[in-house]
Structures are given as C-alpha cells and as structure tokens.
Scaffold this motif. Structure first.
Motif, short mmCIF file in Angstrom:
data_model
loop_
_atom_site.label_atom_id
_atom_site.label_comp_id
_atom_site.label_asym_id
_atom_site.label_seq_id
_atom_site.Cartn_x
_atom_site.Cartn_y
_atom_site.Cartn_z
N LEU A 10 0.83 -1.21 0.00
CA LEU A 10 0.00 0.00 0.00
C LEU A 10 0.85 1.25 0.00
CD1 LEU A 10 -3.11 0.34 -0.02
CD2 LEU A 10 -2.32 -1.97 0.40
N THR A 11 2.00 1.21 0.63
CA THR A 11 2.91 2.36 0.58
C THR A 11 3.41 2.57 -0.84
OG1 THR A 11 3.61 1.92 2.86
CG2 THR A 11 5.02 3.35 1.53
N ILE A 12 3.77 1.49 -1.51
CA ILE A 12 4.17 1.58 -2.92
C ILE A 12 3.02 2.12 -3.77
CG2 ILE A 12 4.85 0.22 -4.95
CD1 ILE A 12 6.33 -1.66 -3.01
N CYS A 13 1.80 1.66 -3.46
CA CYS A 13 0.62 2.15 -4.16
C CYS A 13 0.49 3.66 -4.02
CB CYS A 13 -0.63 1.46 -3.61
SG CYS A 13 -2.19 1.99 -4.36
N GLY A 14 0.72 4.17 -2.82
CA GLY A 14 0.66 5.62 -2.61
C GLY A 14 1.68 6.38 -3.42
N LEU A 15 2.90 5.83 -3.53
CA LEU A 15 3.94 6.47 -4.33
C LEU A 15 3.56 6.50 -5.81
CD1 LEU A 15 7.17 4.98 -2.72
CD2 LEU A 15 6.47 7.39 -2.71
N THR B 54 -3.19 0.87 -9.38
CA THR B 54 -3.44 1.21 -7.98
C THR B 54 -4.54 0.33 -7.37
OG1 THR B 54 -4.88 3.03 -8.71
CG2 THR B 54 -2.60 3.57 -8.13
N VAL B 55 -5.57 0.01 -8.15
CA VAL B 55 -6.60 -0.90 -7.63
C VAL B 55 -6.01 -2.28 -7.41
CG1 VAL B 55 -8.78 -2.07 -8.18
CG2 VAL B 55 -8.53 0.37 -8.63
N ALA B 56 -5.15 -2.73 -8.31
CA ALA B 56 -4.50 -4.03 -8.14
C ALA B 56 -3.66 -4.07 -6.87
CB ALA B 56 -3.62 -4.34 -9.35
N LEU B 57 -3.04 -2.94 -6.53
CA LEU B 57 -2.20 -2.88 -5.33
C LEU B 57 -3.01 -2.68 -4.06
CD1 LEU B 57 0.75 -0.70 -6.66
CD2 LEU B 57 0.72 -3.18 -6.32
#
Length: 443
Positions: A80-85, A130-133
């Motif tokens: 989720l942190t990677i998703c935010g980036l 992002t949805v996948a993550l």
C-alpha cells in the motif's frame, strides 16, 4: 454548453453510409473487448506479484481476498505504501505534463467527441495498477475510458457525424464495462440509461452489438465467469417486507455517500501536495489492512462475503465505516477510480447490518438475500441508474428472477429517499447553517 474539441474540427459527413457505421461498431466492440481483457489480465498479474498468491487463483471469484488475507501484514503495508507512491507521482506527472483529460460525459456532449488517447491510456493504467495494489476505488472506469477513446478515434477517422460519434463514444464505454465484468446487457443498458438517456433505435442497436462483441472477445482470455458466486437463496415474506421498509434507508445512505465522495474529489489537489497526501493516505490504509485485509481492493471481497452470508453484523458494520472513510480519503488525496463496485459493496455491507437486526424481529430470510437486495438499492441511488443497477446485479450474481420483487421494491424506495434528501438539503443548510450540497452524478 458543449465541450470544445481537443483537436482541430474534422470534416464530417451529415450521415455516414451504413457500412461505415457498421465497421466502426464492429471495431469498437472488438477493441473495447481486447482493452478490457488486457486491463483485467494486467490487474490479476499485478495482484499476484504484489501479494504472492498462486497463479491458479488469478481468475477465481475470491482470489484477491484470499491472496491479501494470506499475505503477511507487513507485506500489505509495504504494498500500500508503494501504491501511494505510484498514485501520487503518477497522477501528479499526468496533470503536469499530459494533455488535459476529457471525461466520457464531456466527450459524449462535445461537438467533436474525442479523448486524448495517450493521456487517457495513462490515466486508465494508473487506475488499474493502484486498484491491483489495494486502492479502494473501482476499476470499471479504466476500461470504459479505453473503449471511449478508441471509439472517438475510430469515429473521427471514419468521418462519422457528430451525433453518430457521440453514440459510438458512449458505446465504447459500455463495451469496456461489458468486457471487464462479463455483463453484455448491463453494458448496453448503461450506455442507454446513463450516458445517452435514450433507448431509441439509433443508439439501441450499436449499444447492444458493441457490448455483446466486447464481452465475447474478453471471454477468450478471462473465461465465461460471473463476478460473484452466490448460493441458492429463497425469496420469502421477511425479505420482501424488509425491502419495502429499508429501501429508503439505502437511498439516504447513498445520498450521503455521493455527497461525501463528490466533495472529496472536488477538493483533491493536482500540485505538489498530491504525492504527499497520496503516500500518507495509502500508508494509513496499509496499517488498517494489517488488521482488516477485506478493505483492500474495489470492494469485491467484502461484497462476495456478504452475498455468501459470510459476515457477522459487527464485522460488516466495521468494514462499512472503514470502506466509506478510505474511499473518500483516497479521492481527497488525488487518487482516481470508479464508485460502482465500492457502492455495491457498501450496499451489501449495510444490508448485512440492517438485515441482521431485522432477523432478530422476524427471522427467516438469509443474510445473502438481504445483501443482494441492499447492494442493488444502494447502487441504483448512488449512481442514479436504477435500470442499469438491477441488470448489473442480476448479471453479477445470476440470482433467480424471483428476486425482482424485493429488488424493485427496495430500488423504488431508495430512489425516492435519494430525491427527498436532494430536495431537502438546501432547506436543512439554511436552517442549520452548514453545507449539505446537492445531488451528485455518477461518473
């Protein structure tokens, strides 16, 4: 006022030959089907890599929920942190360096129905990634945008009239929806009810044909699967009366959700704050997901559990509150995505709570039956598409036609309550001195 063209005005025919229109219709259906299939496969592949679950589960109905539940809590936080980036930097760069985005609704109303192909493609890919993550927003807007952008490009090259091009752009969106969710009728009805507002023959035929072709093409890679595995559920008196009584509650809740998400999206930054807020937002979601993996994704997991009767009242209530909060916060942080599947999940979760309480007074109906009815009522009101919502839920779940009676009762009450909330909002604002907003519109 119509939207200005994003390119120089092309030379268009007043009325294109049938063969030309038929060819554009065929290519739109095929292209939207391939686009929807490709985006769905990309989504499943990223989910597998991010959370490390078996490839044999990639297309199964509950694979993502099983995958994130089996992943270590620390892995959920990291993903989720990677998703935010990715979300923050991706959308910030798109807004700064890409061509201005044109929504499907804007394109359908434009004098030259076109969408910037590259920017639209990047926008769609960011949503899918992002949805996948784990983003809580829906993935359905991405295939619709790809289908519409392709249809606009084809219509321009073929020299279709403005009216014909508008129809084809709308049909591209419906075909993308049909492809990614295997809902050919739902995709067609979405075009006619939501985007064009007509069931006239000039729109009806291409809407049906493009959605059917797209769904058929997508099945070659995704299989002929429906979205939710719902056990056999009986319709009985407790469920029917509950639908009549609780329909308005779903409408009021849908109005509140629509207003919240509308204002959250309107307040989203597009400057340097976007990466910072996005990273913070998704990191917080990651912390929550360490304890509630059901929160991750577009809501398919908790909706599936609700339809299957696999949730307690307490867990459903907790997930409902958290889902609403993180959906709004993600939009406020600048992330993009649809609200169709999140709305469906919210309705199903609320139905578990209301139905569970109802069963204490009048037992006999299954929690899964409450969820199917409530999900339809919430979706119909929140997206302002009653016919499309009914068709979609029936195609999603494949429940029997006996469900039409409680579903229609609940949808009718939901729509009336939504309209009443919209009408009374200005008066309440004046009386209490705060802004309740007006009625939101589905994207």
């Amino acid at each position: 006022m119509s939207v200005k063209s994003i390119t120089s005005q092309p030379v268009r025919r007043e009325h294109s030959p049938f063969a030309v229109v038929a060819m554009v219709t065929l290519l739109t259906g095929v292209g939207a089907g391939l686009g929807g299939m490709g985006l769905a496969l990309l989504l499943h592949g990223i989910q597998h890599l991010a959370y490390g679950y078996s490839e044999t589960q990639l297309i199964s109905a509950e694979s993502f929920l099983q995958g994130v539940s089996g992943a270590a809590p620390e892995r959920r936080l990291m993903v989720l942190t990677i998703c935010g980036l990715i979300a923050g930097l991706g959308w910030w760069a798109l807004y700064r360096y890409g061509r201005p985005l044109v929504s499907i609704r804007q394109a359908v109303k434009s004098d030259d129905p076109q969408m910037p192909v590259l920017s639209t493609t990047i926008h769609a890919l960011l949503q899918i990634v992002t949805v996948a993550l784990g983003s809580p927003l829906g993935r359905e807007v991405a295939p619709r945008e790809i289908g519409s952008a392709l249809a606009g490009w084809l219509s321009r090259r073929a020299g279709l009239s403005v009216a014909q091009s508008r129809i084809m752009v709308a049909c591209g969106a419906g075909a993308g929806l049909a492809a990614v969710y295997n809902v050919p009728l739902g995709g067609a009805v979405f075009v006619l009810e939501v985007l064009l507002g007509t069931f006239g023959l000039p729109a009806l035929v291409p809407a049906i044909v493009t959605s059917a072709i797209a769904a058929l093409v997508a099945q070659t890679g995704l299989g002929n699967e429906h979205q939710y595995l719902v056990p056999s559920i009986a319709v009985n008196a407790p469920l029917v009366v509950w639908a009549l009584v609780c329909g308005p509650i779903f409408g009021a809740a849908a109005w509140g959700f629509t207003e919240l998400t509308k204002h959250s999206r309107a307040a989203a930054p597009k400057d340097w704050r976007l990466p910072a807020l996005s990273l913070l937002n998704f990191a917080i979601i990651g912390v929550l997901a360490m304890h509630f993996p059901q929160l991750l994704g577009n809501g398919k997991g908790p909706a599936g559990l609700a339809f299957d009767g696999g949730l307690t009242i307490g867990l459903a209530a907790m997930l409902l509150v958290l889902k609403v909060v993180i959906t709004a916060s993600s939009l406020r942080a600048g992330a993009e995505g649809g609200l169709l599947t999140p709305g469906l999940a919210n309705g199903a979760l609320l139905a578990i709570v209301l139905g569970g309480v109802w069963s204490l007074v009048w037992p006999g109906a299954s929690l899964g039956g409450f969820a199917v009815v409530g999900a339809t009522a919430f979706l119909a009101a929140s997206m302002q598409m009653p016919i499309t919502a009914v068709v979609l839920v029936f195609e999603f779940t494949r429940v029997g036609q006996d469900f039409l009676i409680p579903v229609l009762f609940a949808v009718g009450g939901s729509l009336l309550a939504f309209k009443a909330c919209t009408k009374w909002a200005p008066a309440m604002q004046s009386a209490f001195g705060f802004n309740l907003g007006g009625a939101g519109k589905a994207r």
